[in-house]
Design a protein around this motif. Structure first.
Motif, PDB file in Angstrom:
ATOM      1  N   GLY A 176       0.809  -1.215   0.000  1.00 31.72           N
ATOM      2  CA  GLY A 176       0.000   0.000   0.000  1.00 31.72           C
ATOM      3  C   GLY A 176       0.838   1.260   0.000  1.00 31.72           C
ATOM      4  O   GLY A 176       2.041   1.243   0.286  1.00 31.72           O
ATOM      5  N   GLU A 182      -3.849   5.129   1.076  1.00 32.80           N
ATOM      6  CA  GLU A 182      -4.810   5.655   0.111  1.00 32.80           C
ATOM      7  C   GLU A 182      -5.158   4.597  -0.926  1.00 32.80           C
ATOM      8  O   GLU A 182      -6.274   4.519  -1.407  1.00 32.80           O
ATOM      9  N   ARG A 183      -4.159   3.785  -1.246  1.00 36.81           N
ATOM     10  CA  ARG A 183      -4.371   2.699  -2.207  1.00 36.81           C
ATOM     11  C   ARG A 183      -3.545   1.501  -1.770  1.00 36.81           C
ATOM     12  O   ARG A 183      -2.443   1.650  -1.234  1.00 36.81           O
ATOM     13  N   LYS A 206     -13.241   0.706   1.140  1.00 31.27           N
ATOM     14  CA  LYS A 206     -12.467   1.425   0.125  1.00 31.27           C
ATOM     15  C   LYS A 206     -12.506   0.710  -1.227  1.00 31.27           C
ATOM     16  O   LYS A 206     -12.563  -0.525  -1.293  1.00 31.27           O
ATOM     17  N   ALA A 237     -10.087   0.323  -3.204  1.00 31.67           N
ATOM     18  CA  ALA A 237      -8.892  -0.519  -3.342  1.00 31.67           C
ATOM     19  C   ALA A 237      -9.165  -1.924  -2.828  1.00 31.67           C
ATOM     20  O   ALA A 237      -8.643  -2.904  -3.377  1.00 31.67           O
ATOM     21  N   GLU A 254     -11.264  -4.022  -5.284  1.00 28.85           N
ATOM     22  CA  GLU A 254     -10.515  -4.317  -6.505  1.00 28.85           C
ATOM     23  C   GLU A 254      -9.516  -5.457  -6.327  1.00 28.85           C
ATOM     24  O   GLU A 254      -8.942  -5.932  -7.310  1.00 28.85           O
TER      25      GLU A 254
END
Length: 552
Positions: A141, A162-163, A501, A503, A506
Motif C-alpha cells: 500500500g 490511500e491505495r 475502500k 482498493a 478491486e
C-alpha cells in the motif's frame, strides 16, 4: 519511506495496530525501528519456537528481515553460508544472510512458502518478495505522505493507505529500482504447450519429496483429510514416511488427520474410510448449516474476499481450524493446488483440445493466490494454524506442468477420469497407498463435499436477506464486480462493511464461472452460460449430483 513487515503484522508505528493481526501469530510480538522505517511481526512459532523470534538479523544487525512462511531448504542453504554466524535455528534467518552474500538475486534459491520485507539499514534500502505461487498472502500500500506499506492482510493497510493492492506472486519489490519485477520464470508461465512424456514414477517421487520436506516442524501437526484424492494422497504419503522423520521421532509416528462436514456428508464418510485404512488418529468435526451462517461475518472479515466459492469453502475450514487449534495443533498439511495443475475440476471434461486444457491450467495456477491459497492460509491463520500445501511445491509444479497435456485430458474411451495421471502414479498393487475406490473417487469440491445442503442452505439464507429489487439495482450500488446472485450480493454487503475502500473491492477478481472455471473456459459448453455457479454440481452432464438444467 516506511517499509513494514510482510509477515504477520504491518503498522506505523508497528505496535499501534498489532491487535489487528495478532490472530496470525499469538506466540510473539516483535518490532524494529530505524529512523522512519518500521518492521513489526506477530509470530506463530513452528520451527525453533525457543529462539526464532522475529524480526531476524545478520551478524551486526545491519540487515533486518520479517518473514511469514517456511524455508524448507534452509539447512542446505546454511551450508553455502558457512562464513556467516547464525543467531537462531530459525529456517527464515537464512534470508538475511543470503541477501548479505548475493544481494537481491537470491530469491529463486529459496524453496518454500514466504512473504517477507528486508531492510538494509546501511543505505535504508529495502526489498519485499512473495513466493512463486502466492501461498502466503502479501499486500502493498501507499500513504498520502509518500510512505510504502506491506502486510499479510489488507485490514492492516485499509486505514492508513490511500491505495493498496495484492502483491503479485513470484515478484520482488526493490526500493533501489522503484518497482516490481518477476523473479519466478518457469517454462509453463508462457503457456507454451509442453511435450515431455508422462512418467508416473517421476511424478510420484516428486510428490513424495514435496510432502516429506513439509514435515519440518517443532510443534504438533496433522493433515486435513476430506477423503478426496488430493488430501488422501497427502495423508497416505505423510503416513508412509513419518516414522523416518525428525517430526515423527519427536511427536510420534501415528499421524493425526482432521475432517469437517455436516452429519452424513460425503467427505466425512470417505475421510473416515481413508483414516481407518491408513491407521491415523482421526478427528471428525461436525457443523450445522446455521453454525456456518452464523460464522459468515467473521469468515469474510478474516478471509478478506467476497468471492462466492471462496466463502463457501472457507467457512467449514474456518470452523475446523478453531477445533484443531483447541487440540494444540499448530500446523497442517492440505491438498490445495492439484486441481489447477492437473485439470481436476469437473468442467475440464469439456476441454476441446490439449492446448486449451493446458492454457486453462496455467491461468488457474496464476490465480491461485486470489482463491484457494488465500482461503487455505487465512481461514487457518484466523486461529493461529499454519497450512502447508505439497502440491504447490515449486519443483513438483515444474515437473507436472512439463507433462504433455494430452496425458491429462479426460478420456472416458481410455478409462481416464479427471487427474488420471496422479491416480495412476499412485496406483500400486504391490504396495498400495489407498483403496482403489478412493483413488478413483470423482472430484468433489470442498464446499460440496462437506454436505450438499451447505450450499443450498447458504442460498436460502441469502434469498431471505436480499430482495428482488436489491438484486435488480445491484449494478448501481456495486458497479465494480456487480453481484449477479442474491448469495453474491449478501456476501458483498458484509465485505463492504469491513472494507469500504475501492482498493479493497478491486483485490477480488470477478467474471463468470462454472464449477470454478475461469471466464474463458465457460465458452467450452453453451449450456453453462445458463447455469453460472462455482459449485462442482454446476458441471452439467458431468457431476453425478448435477443441478437441474435451468429453463430460460
Amino acid at each position: 519511506m516506511h517499509p513494514v513487515d510482510a509477515a504477520y503484522l504491518v503498522s506505523f508505528p508497528g505496535d499501534i495496530f498489532s491487535f489487528l493481526l495478532r490472530h496470525r501469530g499469538p506466540d510473539w510480538s516483535g518490532l524494529h525501528s530505524h529512523e522512519d522505517c518500521y518492521l513489526a511481526h506477530q509470530r506463530l512459532a513452528i520451527v525453533d519456537p525457543t529462539s526464532g523470534d522475529q524480526p531476524l538479523y545478520n551478524e551486526d544487525k545491519t540487515i533486518v528481515v520479517a518473514v511469514n512462511g517456511e524455508i524448507y531448504n534452509h539447512k542446505e542453504l546454511r551450508e553455502k553460508l558457512k562464513s556467516h554466524q547464525f543467531r537462531t535455528e530459525s529456517d527464515c534467518e537464512v534470508i538475511a544472510h543470503l541477501y548479505e552474500e548475493y544481494g537481491e538475486n537470491f530469491i529463486d534459491m529459496l524453496d518454500g512458502m514466504f512473504s517477507f520485507v528486508l531492510l538494509d539499514t546501511r543505505d535504508k534500502s529495502f526489498i519485499a518478495a512473495r513466493d512463486a505461487i502466492g501461498i502466503t498472502p502479501l499486500y502493498m500500500g501507499w500513504g498520502l505522505d509518500g510512505s510504502i506499506w506491506f502486510s499479510s492482510e489488507m485490514k492492516a493497510l485499509s486505514d492508513d493507505c490511500e491505495r493498496f493492492v495484492s502483491f503479485l506472486p513470484g515478484h520482488i519489490y526493490s526500493s533501489k529500482n522503484g518497482g516490481l519485477r518477476r523473479w519466478y520464470n518457469p517454462p509453463w508461465f508462457s503457456e507454451t504447450i509442453p511435450s515431455t512424456p508422462y512418467d508416473p514414477l517421476v511424478l510420484r517421487k516428486a510428490f513424495e519429496k514435496a510432502v516429506v520436506k513439509r514435515l519440518m516442524t517443532d510443534v504438533p501437526f496433522g493433515v486435513l483429510l476430506s477423503g478426496g484424492l488430493d488430501s488422501s494422497l497427502v495423508a497416505a504419503v505423510a503416513n508412509r514416511y513419518l516414522a523416518d522423520t525428525e517430526a515423527g521421532r519427536q511427536w510420534g509416528s501415528q499421524l493425526h488427520t482432521f475432517c469437517v462436514g455436516l452429519k452424513g456428508s460425503p467427505d466425512l464418510k470417505a475421510a473416515r474410510e481413508v483414516a481407518d485404512y491408513l491407521g491415523t488418529r482421526h478427528h471428525e468435526f461436525h457443523f450445522t448449516v446455521q453454525e456456518g451462517i452464523d460464522a459468515l461475518e467473521e469468515v469474510i472479515y478474516h478471509v478478506e474476499t467476497y468471492d462466492v466459492t471462496s466463502i463457501r469453502a472457507s467457512t467449514p475450514m474456518f470452523l475446523m481450524s478453531r477445533k484443531i487449534k483447541s487440540l494444540g495443533v499448530k500446523m497442517v498439511l492440505s491438498g490445495e493446488g492439484s486441481d489447477e495443475i492437473f485439470g481436476g475440476y469437473l468442467y475440464f471434461h469439456k476441454a476441446p483440445n490439449k492446448e486449451e486444457f493446458h492454457q486453462e491450467t496455467c491461468r488457474k495456477i496464476k490465480a491461485l493466490h486470489l482463491y484457494d491459497c488465500l482461503r487455505a492460509n487465512k481461514s487457518t491463520s484466523a486461529w493461529g494454524v499454519e497450512a502447508r500445501v505439497p502440491f504447490l511445491d515449486k519443483e513438483f509444479i515444474n515437473i507436472a506442468m512439463n507433462i504433455d497435456p494430452e496425458w491429462k485430458m479426460i478420456r472416458p474411451d481410455l478409462g481416464r477420469i479427471e487427474k488420471w495421471v496422479v491416480r495412476n502414479a499412485f496406483d500400486d498393487d504391490q504396495n498400495p497407498y489407498l483403496p482403489k475406490h478412493i483413488l478413483y473417487r470423482q472430484k468433489e469440491q470442498f464446499s460440496d463435499g462437506v454436505g450438499y445442503s451447505w450450499i443450498d442452505g447458504l442460498k436460502d439464507h441469502a434469498n431471505s436477506q436480499v430482495s428482488d429489487s436489491m438484486l435488480a439495482n445491484a449494478s448501481f450500488v456495486y458497479p465494480h464486480n456487480t453481484p449477479t446472485t442474491k448469495e453474491g450480493y449478501y456476501y458483498r454487503t458484509i465485505f463492504e462493511r469491513y472494507f469500504p475502500k475501492a482498493a479493497a473491492r478491486e483485490t477480488v477478481q470477478g467474471g463468470p464461472s462454472v464449477a470454478c472455471s475461469t471466464a474463458k473456459a465457460v465458452e467450452w459448453d453453451a449450456s453453462w452460460s445458463k447455469n453460472l455457479d462455482p459449485s462442482g454440481r454446476a458441471a452439467l452432464g458431468v457431476h453425478e449430483a448435477a443441478y437441474e438444467v435451468k429453463e430460460t
